[in-house]
Scaffold this active site. Structure first.
Site, PDB file in Angstrom:
ATOM      1  N   ASP A   1      -0.879  -0.383  -0.810  1.00 35.93           N
ATOM      2  CA  ASP A   1      -0.645   0.581  -1.888  1.00 35.93           C
ATOM      3  C   ASP A   1       0.592   1.440  -1.644  1.00 35.93           C
ATOM      4  OD1 ASP A   1      -2.693  -0.252  -3.516  1.00 35.93           O
ATOM      5  OD2 ASP A   1      -4.169   1.094  -2.609  1.00 35.93           O
TER       6      ASP A   1
ATOM      7  N   ARG B   1      -6.824  13.272   6.651  1.00 37.18           N
ATOM      8  CA  ARG B   1      -6.003  13.461   5.449  1.00 37.18           C
ATOM      9  C   ARG B   1      -5.269  14.803   5.392  1.00 37.18           C
ATOM     10  NH1 ARG B   1      -5.129   8.417   4.929  1.00 37.18           N
ATOM     11  NH2 ARG B   1      -6.606   7.217   3.681  1.00 37.18           N
TER      12      ARG B   1
ATOM     13  N   ASP C   1      -9.581  10.342  -1.393  1.00 37.33           N
ATOM     14  CA  ASP C   1      -8.375  10.754  -0.681  1.00 37.33           C
ATOM     15  C   ASP C   1      -7.396  11.526  -1.556  1.00 37.33           C
ATOM     16  OD1 ASP C   1      -9.199   9.824   1.788  1.00 37.33           O
ATOM     17  OD2 ASP C   1      -8.483   7.796   1.401  1.00 37.33           O
TER      18      ASP C   1
ATOM     19  N   SER D   1      -9.913  -2.960   2.041  1.00 33.37           N
ATOM     20  CA  SER D   1      -9.055  -1.795   2.223  1.00 33.37           C
ATOM     21  C   SER D   1      -9.525  -1.102   3.497  1.00 33.37           C
ATOM     22  CB  SER D   1      -9.200  -0.876   1.016  1.00 33.37           C
ATOM     23  OG  SER D   1      -8.680   0.390   1.329  1.00 33.37           O
TER      24      SER D   1
HETATM   25  N1  ARG Z   1     -15.290   6.736   1.910  1.00 31.37           N
HETATM   26  C1  ARG Z   1     -14.509   7.230   2.985  1.00 31.37           C
HETATM   27  C2  ARG Z   1     -13.944   8.575   2.673  1.00 31.37           C
HETATM   28  O1  ARG Z   1     -13.947   8.952   1.553  1.00 31.37           O
HETATM   29  C3  ARG Z   1     -13.478   6.258   3.445  1.00 31.37           C
HETATM   30  C4  ARG Z   1     -12.268   6.091   2.586  1.00 31.37           C
HETATM   31  C5  ARG Z   1     -11.477   4.989   3.152  1.00 31.37           C
HETATM   32  N2  ARG Z   1     -10.197   4.836   2.561  1.00 31.37           N
HETATM   33  C6  ARG Z   1      -9.600   3.658   2.537  1.00 31.37           C
HETATM   34  N3  ARG Z   1      -8.404   3.613   2.047  1.00 31.37           N
HETATM   35  N4  ARG Z   1     -10.148   2.570   2.979  1.00 31.37           N
HETATM   36  O2  ARG Z   1     -13.504   9.277   3.528  1.00 31.37           O
END
Ligand code: ARG
Length: 390
Positions: free
Chosen positions: A12, A93, A122, A173
């Site tokens: 991405d 993050r 995110d 991902s």
């Molecule tokens: N569900 C988890 C969170 O919100 C993991 C997110 C993972 N992101 C990814 N790009 N695979 O923190």
């Protein structure tokens, strides 16, 4: 016009470089990769890829130590847990976003960008920090704004000769940092299906022998592993290896995202799994029952703020004030036994223990005689209630 992009080198964010140039017409795209525990080789490749895609500048920022000391350590003090998830991605993050803002200020950029989709968490986490620390910037989220599906991103990448790390048949991902790996997408979206072994990297069962793991805590934080003091980043890496080799630390849950969407999430977090369990068991020994009950509320409140990406919500700092005092008594040694896909705590000891053997032991006479009155009043209201005729 200049834009700074939070860039991991994945599908991405690589697609975002081209989109920012072609669709958004930025003449200067600056990429920032924040190393919170990424593979050395992948970091180099990400940088090369960025320059090949014509970025104006690229920054790789090593934030591993900061991540452990200011983020992972807090997660330990608060027994980080959101519906069974130790918050690995969520925790990194705000740090990544902060580093992106630092670069943006230095470069006097007009805009900040991230590669998050419109479905996940995110985007909230990045933007809380972007908006709080650099309010004058325009925020751009190409994948969300152009409403691209994963397949469309892959097609766009192919069309523009952007090398893609994923195989089109295995469209997982993955997000990785020192505190854990998150794996989503593809066949995992079917909650009926057991995850295929190929998605796992840190928790493959490679060690068949039982092994003891000793962690010594001071001020609520791990300072020694198996009798040796070890610096923080190395400790987390080591623990991921040791615990992971027993196949321990896999988490497979249905999780409630910020938007209310339920998603199937797979995590590998061996170090987090061990440390959090051992920390909690030590707290259980040194804190009073009222402290334990109250701290559960504090812990889950903090965890939810992190999950929700509200890093600059003032309550986070207030809660952190609370643990500053209580953590001082969380000191001592905890031992766990690691077996084939198993983890059990088998011993704990602390100078601040409220556990007293002479009080609990069945072999001691102690206070038993003085209890009559207390037992009567303890049941007084039950007795009164049961004597009523209703
Ligand atoms: N569900 C988890 C969170 O919100 C993991 C997110 C993972 N992101 C990814 N790009 N695979 O923190």
């Amino acid at each position: 016009m200049k834009v700074v992009l939070a860039y991991s080198g994945g599908l991405d964010t690589s697609v975002c470089i081209k989109l920012l140039q072609e669709k958004y017409k930025f003449d200067k795209v600056i990429t920032v990769t924040v190393d919170v525990g990424l593979d050395e080789k992948e970091l180099k490749e990400a940088e090369e890829k960025a320059y090949n895609l014509g970025v104006y500048k690229h920054y790789t920022i090593d934030a591993k130590e900061e991540f452990v000391k200011n983020y992972i350590f807090k997660a330990i003090l608060f027994n980080a847990n959101y519906e069974g998830y130790p918050l690995s991605t969520a925790l990194a993050r705000p740090l990544i976003a902060e580093k992106v803002v630092e670069v943006a200020k230095k470069e006097d950029a007009d805009a900040l960008a991230h590669g998050c989709t419109g479905k996940g968490n995110d985007q909230f986490r990045f933007e809380n920090v972007f908006r709080s620390l650099y309010p004058r910037a325009r925020i751009i989220a190409p994948i969300r704004e152009l409403n691209l599906t994963r397949r469309e991103s892959i097609e766009y990448a192919k069309k523009h000769n952007i090398p893609i790390p994923v195989d089109i048949d295995k469209p997982y991902s993955v997000d990785e940092n020192l505190w854990g790996r998150s794996i989503e997408g593809g066949i995992l979206e079917n909650p009926l299906k057991e995850p295929p072994e190929e998605i796992f990297k840190w928790t493959k069962l490679t060690n068949d022998k039982d092994e003891y793991l000793e962690i010594y805590f001071e001020d609520g934080l791990p300072v020694e592993v198996n009798g040796k003091s070890i610096e923080p980043v190395k400790m987390i890496k080591e623990l991921n290896k040791i615990v992971g080799s027993h196949g321990v630390g896999r988490i497979d849950i249905i999780e409630d995202r910020i938007l209310g969407i339920k998603s199937r999430e797979i995590y590998e977090a061996p170090a987090a799994y061990a440390i959090l369990n051992m920390h909690k068991s030590l707290e259980q020994m040194v804190l009073s029952r009222r402290e334990i009950r109250f701290k559960e509320i504090i812990d889950s409140e903090w965890s939810e703020l992190i999950y929700y990406g509200l890093w600059y919500e003032p309550l986070r700092e207030d809660l952190e004030g609370f643990v500053e005092k209580i953590r001082r008594r969380v000191k001592g040694l905890v031992v766990a036994k690691l077996g084939r896909r198993s983890f059990e705590i088998v011993s704990r000891d602390s100078p601040f223990s409220l556990y007293k053997r002479e009080i609990v032991s069945f072999d001691e006479k102690s206070l038993q005689k003085s209890l009559d009155g207390m037992l009567f009043y303890h049941s007084l209201q039950s007795m009164l209630y049961k004597s009523l005729r209703i």
